[in-house]
Enzyme design. Structure first.
Site, mmCIF file in Angstrom:
data_model
loop_
_atom_site.group_PDB
_atom_site.id
_atom_site.type_symbol
_atom_site.label_atom_id
_atom_site.label_comp_id
_atom_site.label_asym_id
_atom_site.label_seq_id
_atom_site.Cartn_x
_atom_site.Cartn_y
_atom_site.Cartn_z
ATOM 1 N N GLU A 72 47.630 20.589 -27.152
ATOM 2 C CA GLU A 72 46.993 20.470 -25.844
ATOM 3 C C GLU A 72 47.721 19.466 -24.949
ATOM 4 O O GLU A 72 47.869 19.675 -23.741
ATOM 5 C CB GLU A 72 45.521 20.072 -26.003
ATOM 6 C CG GLU A 72 44.668 21.199 -26.597
ATOM 7 C CD GLU A 72 43.190 20.995 -26.331
ATOM 8 O OE1 GLU A 72 42.854 20.379 -25.309
ATOM 9 O OE2 GLU A 72 42.382 21.448 -27.139
ATOM 10 N N ASN A 73 48.187 18.377 -25.531
ATOM 11 C CA ASN A 73 48.887 17.382 -24.730
ATOM 12 C C ASN A 73 50.250 17.881 -24.273
ATOM 13 O O ASN A 73 50.688 17.617 -23.158
ATOM 14 C CB ASN A 73 49.035 16.068 -25.505
ATOM 15 C CG ASN A 73 47.789 15.216 -25.415
ATOM 16 O OD1 ASN A 73 47.556 14.543 -24.429
ATOM 17 N ND2 ASN A 73 46.956 15.271 -26.441
ATOM 18 N N ARG A 123 42.294 10.758 -18.371
ATOM 19 C CA ARG A 123 40.998 10.885 -17.716
ATOM 20 C C ARG A 123 39.998 9.879 -18.275
ATOM 21 O O ARG A 123 39.198 9.290 -17.536
ATOM 22 C CB ARG A 123 40.467 12.314 -17.886
ATOM 23 C CG ARG A 123 41.012 13.310 -16.872
ATOM 24 C CD ARG A 123 40.821 14.736 -17.320
ATOM 25 N NE ARG A 123 41.837 15.141 -18.291
ATOM 26 C CZ ARG A 123 41.691 16.139 -19.146
ATOM 27 N NH1 ARG A 123 40.560 16.820 -19.192
ATOM 28 N NH2 ARG A 123 42.664 16.452 -19.969
ATOM 29 N N ARG A 130 51.060 10.868 -26.539
ATOM 30 C CA ARG A 130 51.441 10.099 -25.357
ATOM 31 C C ARG A 130 51.338 8.615 -25.657
ATOM 32 O O ARG A 130 50.319 8.132 -26.162
ATOM 33 C CB ARG A 130 50.535 10.451 -24.177
ATOM 34 C CG ARG A 130 50.856 9.641 -22.912
ATOM 35 C CD ARG A 130 49.805 9.862 -21.848
ATOM 36 N NE ARG A 130 49.904 11.190 -21.291
ATOM 37 C CZ ARG A 130 50.705 11.527 -20.309
ATOM 38 N NH1 ARG A 130 51.499 10.628 -19.788
ATOM 39 N NH2 ARG A 130 50.726 12.750 -19.847
ATOM 40 N N GLN A 161 47.337 10.787 -30.881
ATOM 41 C CA GLN A 161 47.763 10.988 -29.501
ATOM 42 C C GLN A 161 49.279 10.832 -29.380
ATOM 43 O O GLN A 161 49.825 9.778 -29.699
ATOM 44 C CB GLN A 161 47.048 9.970 -28.611
ATOM 45 C CG GLN A 161 47.614 9.819 -27.210
ATOM 46 C CD GLN A 161 47.479 11.055 -26.359
ATOM 47 O OE1 GLN A 161 48.322 11.934 -26.435
ATOM 48 N NE2 GLN A 161 46.435 11.137 -25.570
ATOM 49 N N ARG A 202 49.448 20.360 -21.361
ATOM 50 C CA ARG A 202 48.689 19.962 -20.177
ATOM 51 C C ARG A 202 49.221 18.740 -19.448
ATOM 52 O O ARG A 202 48.916 18.533 -18.299
ATOM 53 C CB ARG A 202 47.228 19.677 -20.577
ATOM 54 C CG ARG A 202 46.493 20.898 -21.092
ATOM 55 C CD ARG A 202 45.046 20.554 -21.330
ATOM 56 N NE ARG A 202 44.314 21.686 -21.878
ATOM 57 C CZ ARG A 202 43.015 21.691 -22.124
ATOM 58 N NH1 ARG A 202 42.309 20.617 -21.876
ATOM 59 N NH2 ARG A 202 42.433 22.758 -22.614
ATOM 60 N N GLY A 205 42.973 14.292 -23.172
ATOM 61 C CA GLY A 205 42.361 13.768 -21.949
ATOM 62 C C GLY A 205 42.306 12.254 -21.897
ATOM 63 O O GLY A 205 41.420 11.681 -21.263
ATOM 64 N N GLU A 206 43.283 11.587 -22.546
ATOM 65 C CA GLU A 206 43.232 10.118 -22.585
ATOM 66 C C GLU A 206 43.384 9.509 -21.196
ATOM 67 O O GLU A 206 42.780 8.489 -20.884
ATOM 68 C CB GLU A 206 44.292 9.558 -23.536
ATOM 69 C CG GLU A 206 44.162 8.046 -23.717
ATOM 70 C CD GLU A 206 44.979 7.507 -24.871
ATOM 71 O OE1 GLU A 206 45.080 6.273 -24.970
ATOM 72 O OE2 GLU A 206 45.510 8.309 -25.668
#
Length: 301
Positions: A129-130, A98, A56, A54, A133, A95-96
């Site tokens: 994706e991160n 979420r 982020r 991840q 999005r 989607g972390e």
């Protein structure tokens, strides 16, 4: 409404399929893989682990609580994306926020797109994706681009193709990683903008970079004013003038009162010298063994 209930029921049905040990899906070629991969399925939150890839690293608590409130009232509207790593075990791809917000609300399950991917594919999917999005800060985006190049062995041109950005855009983000770490942190925390960082990066000396950074904050300089400051600094260098933001000298003046006080204490003419690097020495002369013993006795007292 009926369609929504039917879709939700379908997701729960597929969830039961994933919990069947006799029909565990390990690859895209396995039976029922086509029913799972790419579909939205309700997964137990406890079966999902955080993705170590991840990009982020900062999550705004206020924003997270707002998302949790939305999920409490409306549910998880946009599914997360996971990859299957073992029987009834999944790893988050994107989607972390979420997922974290869903845990805050106390949900037991969360809707998820299922993928089957190796580590490289997972890293690529997570980063891409991160980047696309979420509101990653400029340094996180730069680190994501750099990881795609270092860990997936992509060129800037290939990264450009993957994320749908111009190669020059990729290069501008990656150049931010040449900034002093203090300035990178300042960009991440929102003290200065990416525009400020792009101006500062034209200064190679990291000490000067940080001095410009502090000047921007203290005087609330705009990006244009920062660009002018950097330009002036570069012109001063070319004309051999002293730059507007010189390095701080390490040497310093020793007050005469210090020398006098030492002299009066020891009863001798004390000499204090400071070198260019800020280091120095104190010299105390003595004239005999008795005089030396006298000085030592003073120190013992």
């Amino acid at each position: 409404m009926a369609k929504a209930l039917k879709k939700q029921a379908l997701g729960r049905g597929l969830s039961a399929l994933l919990k069947d040990p006799d029909n565990d899906i390990k690859s895209i070629e396995d039976n029922n893989a086509d029913k799972v991969v790419g579909n939205i399925i309700e997964l137990d939150i406890d079966s999902i682990e955080i993705n170590p890839f991840q990009p982020r690293t900062n999550f705004n608590e206020e924003s997270l609580n707002e998302l949790a409130t939305s999920i409490r009232e409306l549910g998880v509207i946009q599914p997360i994306t996971v990859r299957k790593i073992d029987f009834n075990k999944f790893q988050l791809i994107s989607g972390e926020r979420r997922l974290r917000a869903s845990k805050l609300v106390g949900l037991d399950t969360v809707p998820a797109f299922i993928r089957i991917a190796n580590d490289n594919e997972s890293l690529t999917m997570a980063l891409v994706e991160n980047i696309q999005r979420h509101d990653l800060d400029p340094i996180e985006i730069a680190l994501s681009y750099q990881r795609l190049m270092d860990e997936i062995d992509l060129t800037q041109e290939q990264v450009s193709d993957r994320v749908g950005k111009k190669r020059s855009t990729i290069a501008n983000y990656i150049r931010l990683l040449r900034l002093d770490p203090i300035i990178q942190t300042g960009i991440r925390d929102g003290f200065i903008s990416m525009g400020h960082g792009r101006a500062i990066i034209n200064v190679e000396d990291l000490d000067i970079q940080t001095e410009i950074y502090h000047k921007i904050i203290l005087e609330s300089l705009s990006v244009r004013e920062t660009e002018a400051l950097v330009k002036q600094y570069q012109e001063d260098l070319k004309t051999s003038k002293i730059p507007e933001l010189p390095k701080k000298a390490k040497t310093f003046e020793v007050p005469a009162t210090y020398t006098k006080s030492f002299g009066e204490f020891f009863g001798a003419k004390v000499d204090i010298k400071v070198s260019a690097n800020g280091k120095g020495k104190i010299s105390i002369p003595f004239h005999s063994e008795e005089d030396l013993n006298r000085l030592i006795k003073l120190l013992d007292n």
